[in-house]
Write a protein that holds these residues in place. Structure first.
Motif, PDB file in Angstrom:
ATOM      1  N   ALA A 162       0.808  -1.220   0.000  1.00 37.37           N
ATOM      2  CA  ALA A 162       0.000   0.000   0.000  1.00 37.37           C
ATOM      3  C   ALA A 162       0.841   1.269   0.000  1.00 37.37           C
ATOM      4  O   ALA A 162       0.460   2.277  -0.589  1.00 37.37           O
ATOM      5  CB  ALA A 162      -0.940  -0.009   1.203  1.00 37.37           C
ATOM      6  N   ASP A 163       1.993   1.242   0.687  1.00 34.34           N
ATOM      7  CA  ASP A 163       2.784   2.471   0.813  1.00 34.34           C
ATOM      8  C   ASP A 163       4.212   2.115   1.229  1.00 34.34           C
ATOM      9  O   ASP A 163       4.461   1.792   2.386  1.00 34.34           O
ATOM     10  CB  ASP A 163       2.127   3.382   1.860  1.00 34.34           C
ATOM     11  N   SER A 210       1.210   0.811  -4.377  1.00 32.41           N
ATOM     12  CA  SER A 210      -0.005   1.420  -4.951  1.00 32.41           C
ATOM     13  C   SER A 210      -0.270   2.810  -4.403  1.00 32.41           C
ATOM     14  O   SER A 210      -1.148   3.519  -4.898  1.00 32.41           O
ATOM     15  CB  SER A 210      -1.223   0.534  -4.667  1.00 32.41           C
ATOM     16  N   GLU A 245      -1.815   3.618  -1.838  1.00 35.23           N
ATOM     17  CA  GLU A 245      -3.219   3.629  -1.370  1.00 35.23           C
ATOM     18  C   GLU A 245      -4.178   4.103  -2.470  1.00 35.23           C
ATOM     19  O   GLU A 245      -5.210   4.705  -2.192  1.00 35.23           O
ATOM     20  CB  GLU A 245      -3.380   4.529  -0.126  1.00 35.23           C
ATOM     21  N   ASN A 246      -3.828   3.805  -3.733  1.00 37.09           N
ATOM     22  CA  ASN A 246      -4.618   4.292  -4.863  1.00 37.09           C
ATOM     23  C   ASN A 246      -5.065   3.103  -5.725  1.00 37.09           C
ATOM     24  O   ASN A 246      -4.230   2.361  -6.240  1.00 37.09           O
ATOM     25  CB  ASN A 246      -3.738   5.266  -5.671  1.00 37.09           C
ATOM     26  N   SER A 259      -2.992   0.617  -8.283  1.00 32.21           N
ATOM     27  CA  SER A 259      -2.975  -0.811  -7.973  1.00 32.21           C
ATOM     28  C   SER A 259      -3.366  -1.624  -9.215  1.00 32.21           C
ATOM     29  O   SER A 259      -2.726  -2.630  -9.544  1.00 32.21           O
ATOM     30  CB  SER A 259      -3.937  -1.094  -6.819  1.00 32.21           C
ATOM     31  N   SER A 311      -5.845  -1.808  -1.588  1.00 32.36           N
ATOM     32  CA  SER A 311      -6.133  -0.385  -1.360  1.00 32.36           C
ATOM     33  C   SER A 311      -7.650  -0.178  -1.417  1.00 32.36           C
ATOM     34  O   SER A 311      -8.398  -1.090  -1.793  1.00 32.36           O
ATOM     35  CB  SER A 311      -5.432   0.481  -2.414  1.00 32.36           C
ATOM     36  N   GLU A 312      -8.080   1.004  -1.050  1.00 34.02           N
ATOM     37  CA  GLU A 312      -9.510   1.360  -1.072  1.00 34.02           C
ATOM     38  C   GLU A 312     -10.083   1.126  -2.473  1.00 34.02           C
ATOM     39  O   GLU A 312      -9.423   1.376  -3.479  1.00 34.02           O
ATOM     40  CB  GLU A 312      -9.649   2.837  -0.694  1.00 34.02           C
TER      41      GLU A 312
END
Length: 346
Positions: free
Chosen positions: A74-75, A104, A106-107, A111, A131-132
């Motif tokens: 994620a980060d 990613s 968080e994107n 991703s 990620s979201e």
């Protein structure tokens, strides 16, 4: 001119055996091919002397395997994910796999792009920190029969292989610890996210209070957009301190939120834990270097990473097997930032 690359034929000629026999030995199949130990040892020694390098491209064309894994985290700037990436890399190497890592940030769009790039690179499978808004990507992988394991974050309504911390229990223990130490106005700063792990951390915090006779107040919970962490954390802390009865402690739901929060608490010249007790998710050296060492939730990074690789290896061998799923316990590392309230004021 560069030296001629050593071939199987060169080794076979030197050893006085067939190329097929050399191939069996160098591919680790001497036992099933009933090659004698002595001749197998001789072939390996000659291969080493001639500096033989296997042709991985040819091997992957024959087997349909590239022996590479895609790891999407994620980060990469978050120490938790950087450390877990190292564990995955080491464990994969032990199993004969190379890891290609992507972040990613968080994107969900990034991703998806990473997944497509790595699928085109023909990785054998994935380990993914979701990620979201990426549930659809997970379903796509399932439809394409691409092996994968979800790490740290999973979707309860999608049947997949996953390895995760028990986020509910970890947050419950963090909140209960503050109650036990005499704090009664306990705030939480979390992300405004529908991801299950974040919802579980919030649920654990709320139930730690209500389960220990501390009535939860909605305005104690502040949810920050991931795109505006610094401004969001400052506004949240300002609101918490401006209440008629200001909060006396904060649980930070992530490392990034805690770092922004601690910086702002310093700017406000507030003392930890005298003015504000702190407990946070995410372990990092920064928590040790702070003037008041921070109480934190320690997730089992080594075990999470190793188990994710283990589950993926299992999936690659047995694609039709039932999903492997595990929740691991985190450990609350208690430091000075959440000292017993009476002791703080003496």
């Amino acid at each position: 001119m560069s030296a001629k690359k050593t071939s199987l034929k060169d080794i076979a000629q030197r050893a006085g055996v067939s190329m097929a026999l050399v191939s069996y030995v160098l591919n680790g199949k001497e036992k099933e091919s009933r090659v004698g130990q002595e001749i197998a040892g001789k072939i390996k020694q000659i291969a080493e002397e001639l500096h033989y390098q296997p042709n991985h491209l040819a091997k992957s064309l024959r087997s349909g395997k590239t022996h590479t894994i895609g790891l999407i985290i994620a980060d990469i700037s978050n120490p938790f994910f950087a450390n877990i990436a190292r564990v995955v890399e080491d464990e994969a190497k032990r199993n004969g796999y190379t890891v290609i890592i992507g972040s990613s940030d968080e994107n969900a769009e990034k991703s998806r792009d990473l997944l497509n790039v790595l699928i085109n690179r023909q990785v054998d499978g994935f380990i993914i920190v979701s990620s979201e808004d990426s549930a659809e990507q997970v379903r796509d992988l399932q439809e394409k029969n691409i092996p994968f394991v979800l790490l740290d974050r999973y979707f309860p309504d999608i049947q997949t292989d996953f390895v995760s911390t028990d986020h509910y229990k970890a947050a419950f223990n963090a909140g209960a610890h503050l109650v036990k130490n005499g704090y009664r106005r306990i705030g939480m700063i979390a992300y405004d996210s529908q991801l299950f792990h974040m919802q579980e951390r919030i649920r654990g915090y709320v139930e730690a209070l209500t389960g220990n006779n501390v009535p939860f107040q909605k305005h104690w919970l502040k949810q920050i957009r991931i795109s505006t962490i610094e401004q969001g954390v400052k506004a949240a802390i300002d609101e918490m301190l401006a209440m008629e009865q200001p909060i006396d402690s904060i649980v930070f739901a992530t490392y990034s939120l805690a770092i922004s929060g601690l910086k702002y608490i310093n700017e406000l010249r507030l003392n930890v834990p005298t003015d504000l007790a702190i407990v946070s998710f995410g372990q990092a050296e920064a928590f040790d270097l702070y003037y008041c060492p921070i109480t934190y939730v320690k997730q089992p990074i080594g075990l999470l990473g190793k188990t994710a690789v283990e589950f993926l290896m299992k999936k690659l061998k047995h694609p039709q097997a039932e999903p492997s799923q595990i929740l691991m316990d985190a450990e609350l590392i208690i430091r000075d930032s959440s000292k017993t309230k009476q002791l703080v004021h003496t």
